[in-house]
Design a protein around this motif. Sequence first.
Motif, short mmCIF file in Angstrom:
data_model
loop_
_atom_site.label_atom_id
_atom_site.label_comp_id
_atom_site.label_asym_id
_atom_site.label_seq_id
_atom_site.Cartn_x
_atom_site.Cartn_y
_atom_site.Cartn_z
N LEU A 1 0.85 -1.19 0.00
CA LEU A 1 0.00 0.00 0.00
C LEU A 1 0.89 1.24 0.00
CD1 LEU A 1 -2.70 -1.04 2.56
CD2 LEU A 1 -3.02 -0.66 0.13
N SER A 2 0.45 2.30 -0.68
CA SER A 2 1.23 3.54 -0.71
C SER A 2 0.33 4.72 -0.42
CB SER A 2 1.86 3.70 -2.09
OG SER A 2 0.82 3.97 -3.00
N LYS A 3 0.95 5.88 -0.35
CA LYS A 3 0.20 7.10 -0.10
C LYS A 3 -0.86 7.29 -1.18
CE LYS A 3 1.05 12.04 0.48
NZ LYS A 3 2.11 13.04 0.23
N GLU B 1 -7.31 -3.77 -9.88
CA GLU B 1 -6.91 -2.82 -10.91
C GLU B 1 -6.47 -1.54 -10.23
OE1 GLU B 1 -10.02 -3.22 -13.91
OE2 GLU B 1 -8.94 -1.67 -15.04
N TYR B 2 -5.39 -0.97 -10.68
CA TYR B 2 -4.93 0.29 -10.13
C TYR B 2 -4.36 1.12 -11.26
CZ TYR B 2 -2.08 3.57 -7.45
OH TYR B 2 -1.50 4.71 -6.94
N LYS B 3 -4.91 2.31 -11.41
CA LYS B 3 -4.50 3.23 -12.49
C LYS B 3 -4.48 2.54 -13.85
CE LYS B 3 -1.97 6.71 -9.97
NZ LYS B 3 -0.68 7.36 -9.73
N SER C 1 -10.75 3.38 -4.97
CA SER C 1 -10.64 2.97 -6.37
C SER C 1 -9.36 2.20 -6.64
CB SER C 1 -10.70 4.21 -7.27
OG SER C 1 -9.64 5.05 -6.91
N MET C 2 -8.66 1.84 -5.57
CA MET C 2 -7.37 1.18 -5.74
C MET C 2 -7.49 -0.04 -6.62
SD MET C 2 -4.87 -0.07 -2.76
CE MET C 2 -5.70 -1.58 -2.35
N TYR C 3 -8.35 -0.91 -6.25
CA TYR C 3 -8.69 -1.98 -7.16
C TYR C 3 -10.06 -2.52 -6.82
CZ TYR C 3 -6.72 -4.95 -3.46
OH TYR C 3 -6.44 -5.54 -2.28
N GLU C 4 -10.69 -3.00 -7.82
CA GLU C 4 -12.05 -3.50 -7.62
C GLU C 4 -12.00 -4.97 -7.28
OE1 GLU C 4 -14.83 -1.65 -7.73
OE2 GLU C 4 -13.41 0.01 -7.93
N LYS D 1 6.61 -1.19 1.65
CA LYS D 1 8.08 -1.21 1.55
C LYS D 1 8.61 -0.17 0.56
CE LYS D 1 8.93 -4.61 -2.00
NZ LYS D 1 9.55 -5.83 -2.38
N ASP D 2 7.73 0.20 -0.38
CA ASP D 2 8.22 1.16 -1.37
C ASP D 2 7.69 2.57 -1.11
OD1 ASP D 2 5.98 -0.07 -3.98
OD2 ASP D 2 5.66 0.48 -1.91
N ASP D 3 7.26 2.80 0.11
CA ASP D 3 6.61 4.08 0.33
C ASP D 3 6.77 4.52 1.78
OD1 ASP D 3 5.27 6.20 -0.60
OD2 ASP D 3 3.27 5.35 -0.29
P1 5GP Z 1 3.27 -0.16 -8.15
O1 5GP Z 1 2.76 -0.10 -9.55
O2 5GP Z 1 3.60 1.19 -7.59
O3 5GP Z 1 4.37 -1.17 -7.98
O4 5GP Z 1 2.04 -0.74 -7.27
C1 5GP Z 1 0.85 -0.03 -7.23
C2 5GP Z 1 -0.18 -0.76 -6.37
O5 5GP Z 1 -0.59 -1.98 -6.95
C3 5GP Z 1 0.27 -1.24 -5.02
O6 5GP Z 1 0.44 -0.24 -4.09
C4 5GP Z 1 -0.87 -2.15 -4.67
O7 5GP Z 1 -1.98 -1.45 -4.20
C5 5GP Z 1 -1.20 -2.76 -5.99
N1 5GP Z 1 -0.66 -4.13 -5.96
C6 5GP Z 1 0.63 -4.56 -5.93
N2 5GP Z 1 0.69 -5.91 -5.89
C7 5GP Z 1 -0.58 -6.35 -5.87
C8 5GP Z 1 -1.17 -7.64 -5.83
O8 5GP Z 1 -0.53 -8.68 -5.78
N3 5GP Z 1 -2.53 -7.70 -5.84
C9 5GP Z 1 -3.29 -6.56 -5.90
N4 5GP Z 1 -4.61 -6.71 -5.89
N5 5GP Z 1 -2.76 -5.35 -5.93
C10 5GP Z 1 -1.44 -5.22 -5.93
#
Ligand code: 5GP
Length: 565
Positions: free
Chosen positions: A315-317, A428-430, A325-328, A496-498
């Motif tokens: 998780l990040s900021k 899904e994220y972005k 809306s981070m992911y559905e 860990k990345d944030d």
């Molecule tokens: P980044 O693209 O910055 O590496 O990751 C963005 C975000 O993707 C993470 O902060 C997290 O919310 C989501 N993410 C990363 N790994 C997973 C995963 O294994 N499953 C899901 N559902 N989301 C993930």
Amino acid sequence: MYLNTCHLQTTRFISKLYRCYFNSTGAGCLYELLSALPVQLQAHVDSADDRSFLHTMFGERSLHSLVKVLEELQGKVLSVEVRELLKLLSKPHIKSLLSVHDTVAQKSYEPELPPLPDDIDDDEDSVKIIRLVKNKEPLGATIKRDERTGAIFIARIMRGGAADRSGLIHVGDELKEVNGIPVDDKRPEDIIRILAQSQGAITFKVVPGILDEGPAKEPKVYLRALFDYNPEEDTAIPCKEAGLAFRRGDVLQVVSQDDATWWQAKHEGGADHRAGLIPSKHFQERRLAHRRPLTNTLPQKITRKPSSFRRSFRLSKRNKKTNKSMYECKKSEQYDTADLPTYEEVAHYRKGHGAKHRLVVLVGPTGVGLNELKRKLLISDPQHFSVTIPHTSRGKRSQESDGVEYHFISKHLFETDIHNTKFIEHGEYKGNYYGTSVDSVRSVLAKNKVCLLDVQPHTLKNLRTAEFKPFVVFVKPPSIERLRETRKNAKIISGKDDKGSAKPFTEEDFLEMINAAQLMENQYGHLFEKVIVNDDLTTAFSELKTALRKVETETHWVPISWTHS
Ligand code: 5GP
């Protein structure tokens, strides 16, 4: 009685030996006595058993050795010890003690039953008169009334109870009288009252039913209870006193499933050998299905407040801001009617050498400290514990390598994999997909490592396979007061990345965490094998480590289907 008689005769014989020796009437007296005894006693002994017992006893080598010792002593000058012994044995209180022993041995301590009534009707040749001596223990039988004829029948006999142990009363027997009181005009409750008030000998007059009981072998069916049960609060149970109370997670041994509605069970490993009534699986499922509208609010709450169940290892900021809306969630969170939590058949399991580790699944609300616990485990033994590498459809960044931070795959391939249920969870994220694949878990386990996975609880159902044998640990927050104290300087998100973006906990975060934990426990609690309260992190961590070591080394209960493969 038989033993008592023999015992008495032995005692008498030994004292005769002593007298014979101490009066010292001459050598040979003891041997004569010994060989003459079986013949002398013959007249008093009726059974072949008694005769053979006496024969063995008098023929015993130890007895002959004793006689020999005594004879040896006879000719000699008495030593100080022998004289001392002689003095002791001739004291009046030792003699009285021996005499008391004889009197006690002669008595019978079996309960005395009154004589059978002599007014038994000769025509009633199928009537059985049963006498049971009842102590405070309940009879261990239930009765029912035939609505048509009004006759009272024995409905069930509780395994291991007083009635069962007597072997005299059986299911289907018609009860005619209790202590001389006819029962055919009485309601079952009145009869139960008569029984409860009776102490000592109770006389039953019954018409034996037709026996259709199979071989009385105790079935070995073990069930894990997935709900709490208190017979006192159950209005449907035919007899509350006969019910067996249990808690969710208890392992029960079911000893009878003869009745479709009420099974008989006991607590596994418990000291009580008596079985109690528990609702059958089918009956409990039916009841739960009827009560369902009451619990239906739960999925709606989850939908309304998705963030309470949402969490990821990274998780990040940005996620925090855009949390919703981070992911559905693509999997249905609706209550599954086929999975009403009643019982689950279990069997003993112990990890064999070379067998894969059980998958360790951590579940808990956001901010409870799952990531800290996971990180602490990884650091504590990197050779032993490992985590999965997620998949993503986003492009690889310059500092990243495929198969290290992520497995980078195309959007199209990701969608195909989703379609082919290759993911345990995905989101899904972005505009990019992220997810944990089933194969990524397999690859950790194949390295003979313990795979640590944290998931949303609705995915547990899919993980519960013989292949993964998930050990589900629920990490729970402590009270709000302790949260305020322990998380004073902590940050809610520690991806860990944030590192720099974490924010201090607010009062709302605490409340949300407690609320989310409660919802999870209500809906998925039956799937949690271990619950750890993360009050003090160090304590919670050592508790987790101990639990994991136990799972690896000790025998424990798992669903029976996991032990077949
Ligand atoms: P980044 O693209 O910055 O590496 O990751 C963005 C975000 O993707 C993470 O902060 C997290 O919310 C989501 N993410 C990363 N790994 C997973 C995963 O294994 N499953 C899901 N559902 N989301 C993930």
